[in-house]
Scaffold this motif. Structure first.
Motif, short mmCIF file in Angstrom:
data_model
loop_
_atom_site.label_atom_id
_atom_site.label_comp_id
_atom_site.label_asym_id
_atom_site.label_seq_id
_atom_site.Cartn_x
_atom_site.Cartn_y
_atom_site.Cartn_z
N THR A 11 0.83 -1.21 0.00
CA THR A 11 0.00 0.00 0.00
C THR A 11 0.86 1.25 0.00
O THR A 11 0.57 2.21 -0.73
N GLN A 12 1.92 1.27 0.79
CA GLN A 12 2.76 2.47 0.87
C GLN A 12 3.39 2.80 -0.47
O GLN A 12 3.50 3.96 -0.85
N THR A 13 3.78 1.79 -1.21
CA THR A 13 4.35 2.02 -2.55
C THR A 13 3.30 2.65 -3.45
O THR A 13 3.58 3.61 -4.17
N PHE A 14 2.08 2.11 -3.39
CA PHE A 14 1.00 2.68 -4.19
C PHE A 14 0.76 4.14 -3.82
O PHE A 14 0.61 5.00 -4.69
N VAL A 15 0.72 4.44 -2.52
CA VAL A 15 0.47 5.81 -2.06
C VAL A 15 1.57 6.75 -2.57
O VAL A 15 1.29 7.87 -3.01
N GLU A 16 2.81 6.31 -2.53
CA GLU A 16 3.91 7.14 -3.04
C GLU A 16 3.74 7.40 -4.53
O GLU A 16 3.95 8.53 -5.00
#
Length: 102
Positions: A11-16
């Motif tokens: 998820t954090q990669t997507f948010v970035e």
């Protein structure tokens, strides 16, 4: 019948990646229309912003629609208004692909 596994992304990669796409679209909106890299109208760019913000929020809130309901609606906008080889177009198309893999 065998089903292919779909690789997920954090998820954090997507948010970035969503934050990067948002920054690119906002920068495009700030440019004078004659200097833009796309043929998208302000309304189209604002729609892209809202859609990316919604995908980002749903990823963070873990309120994603079922995988089969995550349609790449912005990809059509990209095909109509941006060069696919352009930075904004690539970022949006990649983001929608990632959204489907969350």
């Amino acid at each position: 019948m065998r089903h292919l596994a779909v690789a997920t992304i954090p998820t954090q990669t997507f948010v970035e990646h969503a934050d990067r796409a948002l920054a690119l679209v906002r920068a495009e909106l700030r440019r004078p229309k004659g200097d833009r890299t796309s043929r998208a109208s302000d309304a189209d760019l604002n729609y892209a912003l809202r859609r990316i913000e919604e995908m980002r929020r749903r990823a963070l809130d873990r309120t994603l629609p079922e995988r089969g309901a995550r349609y790449p609606v912005l990809t059509r906008l990209v095909v109509d208004h941006w060069r696919l080889a352009g930075e904004i177009g690539r970022a949006i198309v990649a983001l929608e692909e990632e959204y489907g893999r969350l």
